[in-house]
Enzyme design. Structure first.
Site, PDB file in Angstrom:
ATOM      1  N   GLU A 331       0.833  -1.202   0.000  1.00  0.00           N
ATOM      2  CA  GLU A 331       0.000   0.000   0.000  1.00  0.00           C
ATOM      3  C   GLU A 331       0.866   1.249   0.000  1.00  0.00           C
ATOM      4  O   GLU A 331       0.480   2.281  -0.547  1.00  0.00           O
ATOM      5  CB  GLU A 331      -0.934  -0.005   1.216  1.00  0.00           C
ATOM      6  CG  GLU A 331      -1.994   1.084   1.156  1.00  0.00           C
ATOM      7  CD  GLU A 331      -3.046   0.946   2.240  1.00  0.00           C
ATOM      8  OE1 GLU A 331      -3.992   1.756   2.252  1.00  0.00           O
ATOM      9  OE2 GLU A 331      -2.930   0.037   3.085  1.00  0.00           O
ATOM     10  N   HIS A 360       8.272 -27.222   1.855  1.00  0.00           N
ATOM     11  CA  HIS A 360       7.521 -28.304   1.231  1.00  0.00           C
ATOM     12  C   HIS A 360       6.423 -27.743   0.322  1.00  0.00           C
ATOM     13  O   HIS A 360       5.536 -28.477  -0.092  1.00  0.00           O
ATOM     14  CB  HIS A 360       6.908 -29.196   2.310  1.00  0.00           C
ATOM     15  CG  HIS A 360       7.928 -29.787   3.227  1.00  0.00           C
ATOM     16  ND1 HIS A 360       8.626 -30.928   2.920  1.00  0.00           N
ATOM     17  CD2 HIS A 360       8.397 -29.372   4.430  1.00  0.00           C
ATOM     18  CE1 HIS A 360       9.467 -31.212   3.910  1.00  0.00           C
ATOM     19  NE2 HIS A 360       9.349 -30.275   4.827  1.00  0.00           N
ATOM     20  N   LYS A 462     -12.739   2.230  -2.997  1.00  0.00           N
ATOM     21  CA  LYS A 462     -13.855   2.545  -2.104  1.00  0.00           C
ATOM     22  C   LYS A 462     -14.943   3.320  -2.852  1.00  0.00           C
ATOM     23  O   LYS A 462     -16.142   3.064  -2.687  1.00  0.00           O
ATOM     24  CB  LYS A 462     -13.354   3.362  -0.915  1.00  0.00           C
ATOM     25  CG  LYS A 462     -12.475   2.587   0.060  1.00  0.00           C
ATOM     26  CD  LYS A 462     -12.023   3.487   1.192  1.00  0.00           C
ATOM     27  CE  LYS A 462     -11.151   2.743   2.182  1.00  0.00           C
ATOM     28  NZ  LYS A 462     -10.679   3.630   3.275  1.00  0.00           N
TER      29      LYS A 462
END
Length: 533
Positions: A331, A360, A462
């Site tokens: 950000e 793994h 937003k």
């Protein structure tokens, strides 16, 4: 991008000399940083000194109160949170210290039972409602610092997923009556925590709880949430300062309040952050760990973020740290424009989980696949004393062996990696670790000439979400006439250039039986016909 292999081409003695020249250690903090395997050497670091002179001067000005976010005319003062005496005025310094005192006193009284949900009861749980940094910071504090049986168990609304809310509330059950509910929203108007608050209040009151004796607000003074908490006589309100961004709020009430509620030492946490802040103010690049970190990022990625950051902490307690860094780094640094308004598309991608689990999982690709990353190893030297060796096998020895083995395997293939070592993992070292990355992000932002303290992309998302919710409301109103409509009809009626957004909205409404029926083939949108029932 020209590869800069950190080890191949260097004989062992030359690699050792590079290691010694690029190793930073602070005995008091118990922290080491090794960037010798990042394609960086002493000469390369010296060549970057002019850039760093400007970057360090900019950070000095930031700490002295310069406007760092011109979009909102805001200062950036998270450094003052752990050193109030550095705040630009005595009133701010006093306010910071008073908030820390209030937070500590409140937490202790909750844990002691002096503050309770009802006479004869004690708080049994915490429901934390926050999004982004207001959720990730507390989660990191709890996972990293809470010991079994210490403090209160935490539960989270860190999303607006109704299934997640349902599961969290169900896990609390009757304990909702004795759950401390903490709502975090800096502006007080962010939709996600507001929605979570409404759901939590309904559940608490339905379970027989008393909202005003259980609800706490963390927000800016005078915000919508602050006003609601004051008028509703909530249990407590704590300030989230205007000059603290969500991704750097962990040393504010956002991190300190959960810290004290889990029984951790928040003064030690602040002390660790302050100590690292002091170390990273040093203008000698070889003695400044944040400068070394930022320089290694810059060198490895060609100043363009051309290598991703893979974070591998070799402790379960730090499993959340990679997620925390995703927001802090991405950000802050992911920007379309530089400070001069030029399109640069800067950024630094972050992913990871923990070692040795990831050995793994994707270490196979890290060693043998596409070379577009660098690894950040994080190790803790001291093991807990209550897990003894059995049959001659010590889990801590194996964990350390796996880290060193993976580091060696990557280096042999010329893969960039750096290592951060903590003497022990506690509140002090966690504060130092967070502060190290905060300063490195700030310095790197200056090196690539982007503003690390604004987030236009987040704001754009937003605004787009708000526009779609408004479109949904208008669409439902337009269909209330109970006539049948095709997507083309609705597109024309709503004045849209494309019906695609309507398709997405209607699919959701129909799936949830929101008074709209559909017939036709969802795989062939032009056949669909909709009617309000």
């Amino acid at each position: 991008m020209t590869p800069l292999p950190p080890a191949p081409g260097l004989d062992p003695q030359s690699q050792w000399q590079r290691f010694c020249s690029l190793l930073w250690h602070d005995t008091g903090m118990g922290v080491w940083l090794d960037v010798s395997r990042m394609g960086l050497d002493s000469a390369g670091l010296e060549a970057m000194r002019p850039k760093f002179d400007q970057a360090l001067a900019a950070m000095d000005a930031l700490e002295q109160g310069a406007i760092a976010n011109p979009d909102e005319q805001r200062q950036v003062g998270h450094y003052w949170l752990r050193a109030p005496q550095l705040a630009p005025d005595p009133a701010s310094a006093g306010h910071i210290q008073a908030e820390v005192d209030r937070i500590e006193a409140f937490g202790r009284e909750v844990l002691s039972g002096a503050i309770a949900p009802a006479p004869g009861q004690r708080f049994t749980d915490v429901l934390w409602i926050g999004i982004g940094g207001s959720g990730l910071g507390p989660l990191l504090m709890i996972r990293a610092l809470q010991d079994p049986g210490s403090g209160l168990p935490f539960h989270f609304f860190d999303n607006v997923d109704p299934d997640g809310m349902r599961r969290t509330l169900a896990s609390l059950g009757e304990r909702l009556r004795t759950t401390l509910v903490i709502v975090v929203s800096k502006s007080g108007g962010t939709p996600e925590p507001h929605i979570g608050m409404l759901q939590a209040r309904r559940a608490v009151e339905s379970a027989g709880g008393q909202w005003i004796r259980q609800a706490v607000a963390v927000t800016m003074l005078g915000s919508r949430l602050d006003q609601e908490a004051e008028q509703g006589d909530w249990l407590a309100r704590f300030d989230m300062f205007d000059w603290v961004g969500g991704r750097t709020s962990i040393t504010s009430a956002v991190g300190l309040l959960p810290g004290v509620l889990i029984g951790s030492d928040i003064r030690a946490f602040l002390k660790g952050a302050a100590a690292m802040d002091a170390a990273t103010r040093d203008h000698d690049l070889f003695n400044n760990p944040a400068a070394l970190l930022a320089a290694s990022w810059y060198q490895a990625g060609g100043g363009r973020g051309q290598r991703d950051m893979v974070v591998l902490p070799y402790r379960d307690r730090l499993e959340v740290f990679s997620r925390y860094l995703q927001q802090l780094v991405m950000e802050s640094l992911g920007k379309k424009l530089d400070r001069n308004g030029q399109v640069v598309h800067q950024g630094l991608a972050v992913y990871g989980n923990k070692g040795s689990t990831d050995q793994h999982a994707y270490v196979q690709q890290l060693r043998d696949g596409v070379d577009n990353f660098f690894v950040t190893f994080i190790e803790v030297l001291e093991d807990p004393g209550d897990i003894p060796p059995l049959e001659g096998e010590n889990p801590g020895d194996f964990l350390d062996g796996f880290l060193q083995g993976t580091r060696s395997a990557l280096t042999e293939e010329g893969r960039h990696n750096l290592s951060i070592t903590l003497q022990r993992l506690d509140a002090t070292s966690l504060g130092a670790l967070i502060a190290l990355f905060e300063r490195a992000v700030g310095l790197y932002g200056e090196l690539v000439n982007v503003n690390a303290y604004h987030q236009p992309g987040v704001e754009a998302g937003k605004k787009a979400a708000a526009a779609l919710l408004d479109l949904q409301a208008r669409l439902e109103q337009a269909m209330a006439d109970q006539q049948e409509h095709t997507l083309a009809d609705l597109q024309q009626r709503m004045g849209l250039e494309s019906p695609e957004s309507l398709y997405w909205i209607l699919r959701h409404l129909c799936a949830n039986r929101r008074h709209i029926d559909a017939r036709g083939d969802w795989g062939n949108p032009e056949t669909l016909v909709f009617k309000h029932d």
